[in-house]
Design a protein around this motif. Structure first.
Motif, PDB file in Angstrom:
ATOM      1  N   GLY A 155     -34.981 -19.989  25.137  1.00  0.00           N
ATOM      2  CA  GLY A 155     -34.100 -21.048  24.656  1.00  0.00           C
ATOM      3  C   GLY A 155     -33.434 -20.664  23.341  1.00  0.00           C
ATOM      4  O   GLY A 155     -32.228 -20.879  23.144  1.00  0.00           O
ATOM      5  N   ALA A 156     -34.199 -20.055  22.457  1.00  0.00           N
ATOM      6  CA  ALA A 156     -33.653 -19.613  21.166  1.00  0.00           C
ATOM      7  C   ALA A 156     -32.687 -18.452  21.359  1.00  0.00           C
ATOM      8  O   ALA A 156     -31.641 -18.371  20.697  1.00  0.00           O
ATOM      9  CB  ALA A 156     -34.800 -19.201  20.242  1.00  0.00           C
ATOM     10  N   CYS A 157     -33.005 -17.550  22.292  1.00  0.00           N
ATOM     11  CA  CYS A 157     -32.185 -16.355  22.533  1.00  0.00           C
ATOM     12  C   CYS A 157     -30.769 -16.702  22.986  1.00  0.00           C
ATOM     13  O   CYS A 157     -29.808 -16.015  22.618  1.00  0.00           O
ATOM     14  CB  CYS A 157     -32.875 -15.455  23.566  1.00  0.00           C
ATOM     15  SG  CYS A 157     -31.985 -13.937  23.933  1.00  0.00           S
ATOM     16  N   LEU A 158     -30.624 -17.742  23.768  1.00  0.00           N
ATOM     17  CA  LEU A 158     -29.306 -18.141  24.258  1.00  0.00           C
ATOM     18  C   LEU A 158     -28.334 -18.396  23.103  1.00  0.00           C
ATOM     19  O   LEU A 158     -27.142 -18.110  23.205  1.00  0.00           O
ATOM     20  CB  LEU A 158     -29.427 -19.411  25.116  1.00  0.00           C
ATOM     21  CG  LEU A 158     -30.012 -19.231  26.519  1.00  0.00           C
ATOM     22  CD1 LEU A 158     -30.274 -20.590  27.148  1.00  0.00           C
ATOM     23  CD2 LEU A 158     -29.081 -18.401  27.392  1.00  0.00           C
ATOM     24  N   PHE A 159     -28.866 -18.938  22.008  1.00  0.00           N
ATOM     25  CA  PHE A 159     -28.021 -19.260  20.860  1.00  0.00           C
ATOM     26  C   PHE A 159     -27.868 -18.090  19.884  1.00  0.00           C
ATOM     27  O   PHE A 159     -26.857 -17.981  19.194  1.00  0.00           O
ATOM     28  CB  PHE A 159     -28.599 -20.476  20.109  1.00  0.00           C
ATOM     29  CG  PHE A 159     -28.608 -21.732  20.931  1.00  0.00           C
ATOM     30  CD1 PHE A 159     -27.460 -22.477  21.095  1.00  0.00           C
ATOM     31  CD2 PHE A 159     -29.769 -22.161  21.555  1.00  0.00           C
ATOM     32  CE1 PHE A 159     -27.451 -23.635  21.871  1.00  0.00           C
ATOM     33  CE2 PHE A 159     -29.782 -23.313  22.334  1.00  0.00           C
ATOM     34  CZ  PHE A 159     -28.615 -24.058  22.488  1.00  0.00           C
ATOM     35  N   THR A 160     -28.873 -17.235  19.802  1.00  0.00           N
ATOM     36  CA  THR A 160     -28.882 -16.201  18.753  1.00  0.00           C
ATOM     37  C   THR A 160     -28.473 -14.812  19.235  1.00  0.00           C
ATOM     38  O   THR A 160     -28.358 -13.901  18.418  1.00  0.00           O
ATOM     39  CB  THR A 160     -30.280 -16.102  18.107  1.00  0.00           C
ATOM     40  OG1 THR A 160     -31.248 -15.742  19.111  1.00  0.00           O
ATOM     41  CG2 THR A 160     -30.683 -17.423  17.469  1.00  0.00           C
ATOM     42  N   ASN A 161     -28.228 -14.621  20.541  1.00  0.00           N
ATOM     43  CA  ASN A 161     -27.870 -13.285  21.023  1.00  0.00           C
ATOM     44  C   ASN A 161     -26.602 -12.705  20.376  1.00  0.00           C
ATOM     45  O   ASN A 161     -26.567 -11.512  20.058  1.00  0.00           O
ATOM     46  CB  ASN A 161     -27.719 -13.281  22.548  1.00  0.00           C
ATOM     47  CG  ASN A 161     -27.608 -11.879  23.108  1.00  0.00           C
ATOM     48  OD1 ASN A 161     -28.532 -11.085  23.021  1.00  0.00           O
ATOM     49  ND2 ASN A 161     -26.451 -11.542  23.662  1.00  0.00           N
ATOM     50  N   PRO A 162     -25.533 -13.504  20.154  1.00  0.00           N
ATOM     51  CA  PRO A 162     -24.364 -12.944  19.468  1.00  0.00           C
ATOM     52  C   PRO A 162     -24.713 -12.388  18.079  1.00  0.00           C
ATOM     53  O   PRO A 162     -24.161 -11.367  17.654  1.00  0.00           O
ATOM     54  CB  PRO A 162     -23.413 -14.137  19.353  1.00  0.00           C
ATOM     55  CG  PRO A 162     -23.787 -15.021  20.501  1.00  0.00           C
ATOM     56  CD  PRO A 162     -25.281 -14.889  20.608  1.00  0.00           C
ATOM     57  N   LEU A 163     -25.653 -13.031  17.403  1.00  0.00           N
ATOM     58  CA  LEU A 163     -26.093 -12.551  16.089  1.00  0.00           C
ATOM     59  C   LEU A 163     -26.878 -11.259  16.217  1.00  0.00           C
ATOM     60  O   LEU A 163     -26.844 -10.402  15.330  1.00  0.00           O
ATOM     61  CB  LEU A 163     -26.945 -13.627  15.409  1.00  0.00           C
ATOM     62  CG  LEU A 163     -26.167 -14.886  15.013  1.00  0.00           C
ATOM     63  CD1 LEU A 163     -27.107 -16.061  14.829  1.00  0.00           C
ATOM     64  CD2 LEU A 163     -25.368 -14.642  13.742  1.00  0.00           C
ATOM     65  N   GLU A 164     -27.586 -11.088  17.339  1.00  0.00           N
ATOM     66  CA  GLU A 164     -28.311  -9.847  17.594  1.00  0.00           C
ATOM     67  C   GLU A 164     -27.324  -8.693  17.799  1.00  0.00           C
ATOM     68  O   GLU A 164     -27.556  -7.575  17.340  1.00  0.00           O
ATOM     69  CB  GLU A 164     -29.200 -10.015  18.835  1.00  0.00           C
ATOM     70  CG  GLU A 164     -30.008  -8.786  19.206  1.00  0.00           C
ATOM     71  CD  GLU A 164     -31.190  -8.523  18.291  1.00  0.00           C
ATOM     72  OE1 GLU A 164     -31.811  -7.461  18.436  1.00  0.00           O
ATOM     73  OE2 GLU A 164     -31.476  -9.367  17.417  1.00  0.00           O
ATOM     74  N   VAL A 165     -26.216  -8.963  18.490  1.00  0.00           N
ATOM     75  CA  VAL A 165     -25.168  -7.947  18.684  1.00  0.00           C
ATOM     76  C   VAL A 165     -24.606  -7.521  17.335  1.00  0.00           C
ATOM     77  O   VAL A 165     -24.482  -6.327  17.039  1.00  0.00           O
ATOM     78  CB  VAL A 165     -24.035  -8.491  19.590  1.00  0.00           C
ATOM     79  CG1 VAL A 165     -22.874  -7.490  19.660  1.00  0.00           C
ATOM     80  CG2 VAL A 165     -24.551  -8.784  20.995  1.00  0.00           C
ATOM     81  N   VAL A 166     -24.278  -8.505  16.495  1.00  0.00           N
ATOM     82  CA  VAL A 166     -23.728  -8.225  15.160  1.00  0.00           C
ATOM     83  C   VAL A 166     -24.732  -7.435  14.323  1.00  0.00           C
ATOM     84  O   VAL A 166     -24.372  -6.448  13.661  1.00  0.00           O
ATOM     85  CB  VAL A 166     -23.349  -9.547  14.448  1.00  0.00           C
ATOM     86  CG1 VAL A 166     -23.056  -9.305  12.969  1.00  0.00           C
ATOM     87  CG2 VAL A 166     -22.146 -10.187  15.133  1.00  0.00           C
ATOM     88  N   LYS A 167     -25.980  -7.853  14.344  1.00  0.00           N
ATOM     89  CA  LYS A 167     -27.035  -7.176  13.569  1.00  0.00           C
ATOM     90  C   LYS A 167     -27.184  -5.720  14.006  1.00  0.00           C
ATOM     91  O   LYS A 167     -27.270  -4.816  13.169  1.00  0.00           O
ATOM     92  CB  LYS A 167     -28.361  -7.917  13.742  1.00  0.00           C
ATOM     93  CG  LYS A 167     -29.557  -7.243  13.083  1.00  0.00           C
ATOM     94  CD  LYS A 167     -30.832  -8.016  13.347  1.00  0.00           C
ATOM     95  CE  LYS A 167     -31.330  -7.899  14.750  1.00  0.00           C
ATOM     96  NZ  LYS A 167     -31.817  -6.536  15.100  1.00  0.00           N
ATOM     97  N   THR A 168     -27.205  -5.486  15.309  1.00  0.00           N
ATOM     98  CA  THR A 168     -27.361  -4.134  15.837  1.00  0.00           C
ATOM     99  C   THR A 168     -26.223  -3.233  15.376  1.00  0.00           C
ATOM    100  O   THR A 168     -26.443  -2.097  14.914  1.00  0.00           O
ATOM    101  CB  THR A 168     -27.405  -4.164  17.382  1.00  0.00           C
ATOM    102  OG1 THR A 168     -28.545  -4.929  17.789  1.00  0.00           O
ATOM    103  CG2 THR A 168     -27.510  -2.764  17.964  1.00  0.00           C
ATOM    104  N   ARG A 169     -24.989  -3.733  15.446  1.00  0.00           N
ATOM    105  CA  ARG A 169     -23.828  -2.934  15.044  1.00  0.00           C
ATOM    106  C   ARG A 169     -23.876  -2.617  13.546  1.00  0.00           C
ATOM    107  O   ARG A 169     -23.578  -1.495  13.124  1.00  0.00           O
ATOM    108  CB  ARG A 169     -22.538  -3.688  15.367  1.00  0.00           C
ATOM    109  CG  ARG A 169     -22.365  -4.074  16.825  1.00  0.00           C
ATOM    110  CD  ARG A 169     -21.809  -2.972  17.683  1.00  0.00           C
ATOM    111  NE  ARG A 169     -21.652  -3.414  19.067  1.00  0.00           N
ATOM    112  CZ  ARG A 169     -20.542  -3.961  19.561  1.00  0.00           C
ATOM    113  NH1 ARG A 169     -19.481  -4.127  18.793  1.00  0.00           N
ATOM    114  NH2 ARG A 169     -20.494  -4.319  20.834  1.00  0.00           N
ATOM    115  N   MET A 170     -24.238  -3.603  12.738  1.00  0.00           N
ATOM    116  CA  MET A 170     -24.262  -3.393  11.289  1.00  0.00           C
ATOM    117  C   MET A 170     -25.372  -2.433  10.878  1.00  0.00           C
ATOM    118  O   MET A 170     -25.233  -1.680   9.911  1.00  0.00           O
ATOM    119  CB  MET A 170     -24.393  -4.733  10.561  1.00  0.00           C
ATOM    120  CG  MET A 170     -23.162  -5.612  10.742  1.00  0.00           C
ATOM    121  SD  MET A 170     -23.177  -7.111   9.735  1.00  0.00           S
ATOM    122  CE  MET A 170     -22.786  -6.426   8.123  1.00  0.00           C
TER     123      MET A 170
END
Length: 298
Positions: free
Chosen positions: A12-27
């Motif tokens: 449930g939390a992942c559905l909302f935070t996955n875009p932030l995971e993409v950003v974090k990985t790139r940075m």
């Protein structure tokens, strides 16, 4: 049921935070093993990264790796939080009725180690997919996977079953440190907030407040391990499956520190908090509330 409820909360939390995971990985991959000022900066900060990825890769680019992300959260956090819930219910983490720091940290770390090892192959694929980008904004090594199943099959075919656990040497300390910090601060904060009677007994606000405290501790303790983990998982490998940039956790840690300085280990700190903070708060809140609901209706 503890494992299922824990996995559901994390998804449930992942559905909302996955875009932030993409950003974090790139940075975290940006400027890998390069001194400040010697590489092109595609992502200036969290908000600029969001804008850039959305503009170049489209809105779908911000949800890259969602499927393996959900699978990873269900497996890793299902095992981790489920194990901790059982240990907590047994009374092990308490001494004289109060939460024991040592016992809670040990329980959280052990639960984290088991969860991290089981979820490592999916985290490997998730990192590969989330780092894939249009060439004009690409950072880190670019893998050519078409999806989660294609990635798992390709890695297994090229490097065998153990190739799927490449990078686990970083995942285990990453999750064990983060898990110990998260679950101890959550249990201790919940006990403190309950004793202070800031909210009605059993209120969801107790879990929410405790999760907010826990989120800060998690990001502070986990970010250096997270940076190393992302880089080890994403690095290119030779025909034998050995990393071309790093030999392992210690080598990656020391090279990053030497080339990029101390703050290199905290690259993407803002993105880390925006990703790990809400995920910690939402997952722990859902975890606590789902367990209450189940106990009430079982």
């Amino acid at each position: 049921m503890d494992f299922v409820l824990s996995g559901m909360a994390a998804c449930g939390a992942c559905l909302f935070t996955n875009p932030l995971e993409v950003v974090k990985t790139r940075m975290q991959l940006q400027g890998e093993l390069k001194s400040r000022g010697t590489y092109q900066v595609y992502y200036r900060n969290v908000f600029h990264a969001f804008y850039t990825i959305g503009k170049v890769d489209g809105l779908a680019g911000l949800q890259k790796g969602l499927v393996p992300g959900l699978v990873y959260q269900f497996v890793m956090n299902g095992v981790r939080l489920g194990s901790y819930a059982i240990i907590e219910s047994s009374g092990y983490i308490r001494t004289d009725g109060k939460v024991s720091a040592v016992k809670s940290i040990v329980a959280g770390a052990i639960a984290g180690i088991v969860g991290a090892y089981m979820g490592s192959p999916i985290y490997l694929v998730k990192t590969h997919l989330q780092s894939q980008a249009t060439s004009s904004i690409a950072v880190g090594h670019q893998h050519k996977h078409r999806g989660m199943l294609h990635a798992l099959a390709a890695i297994h075919k090229q490097h065998g079953i153990m190739g799927l656990w490449r990078g686990s040497s970083a995942a285990i300390p990453r999750v064990s440190v983060g898990s110990a910090a998260q679950l101890y601060t959550f249990s201790a904060s919940k006990e403190l907030v309950t004793n202070l009677q800031l909210f009605p007994e059993g209120s969801w606000l107790i879990s929410l407040t405790s999760g907010m405290v826990s989120s800060v501790a998690v990001v502070a303790a986990m970010t250096p391990f997270d940076v190393v983990s992302t880089r080890l998982y994403n690095q290119p490998v030779d025909h034998l499956g050995k990393g071309e940039l790093y030999r392992g956790f210690t080598d990656c840690f020391s090279k990053t520190l030497k080339k990029e300085g101390f703050m290199g280990l905290y690259k993407g700190l803002g993105a880390s908090y925006f990703r790990l903070g809400p995920h910690t708060i939402v997952s722990l809140l859902l975890w606590d509330e789902l367990r209450k609901f189940y106990k009430k209706h079982s």
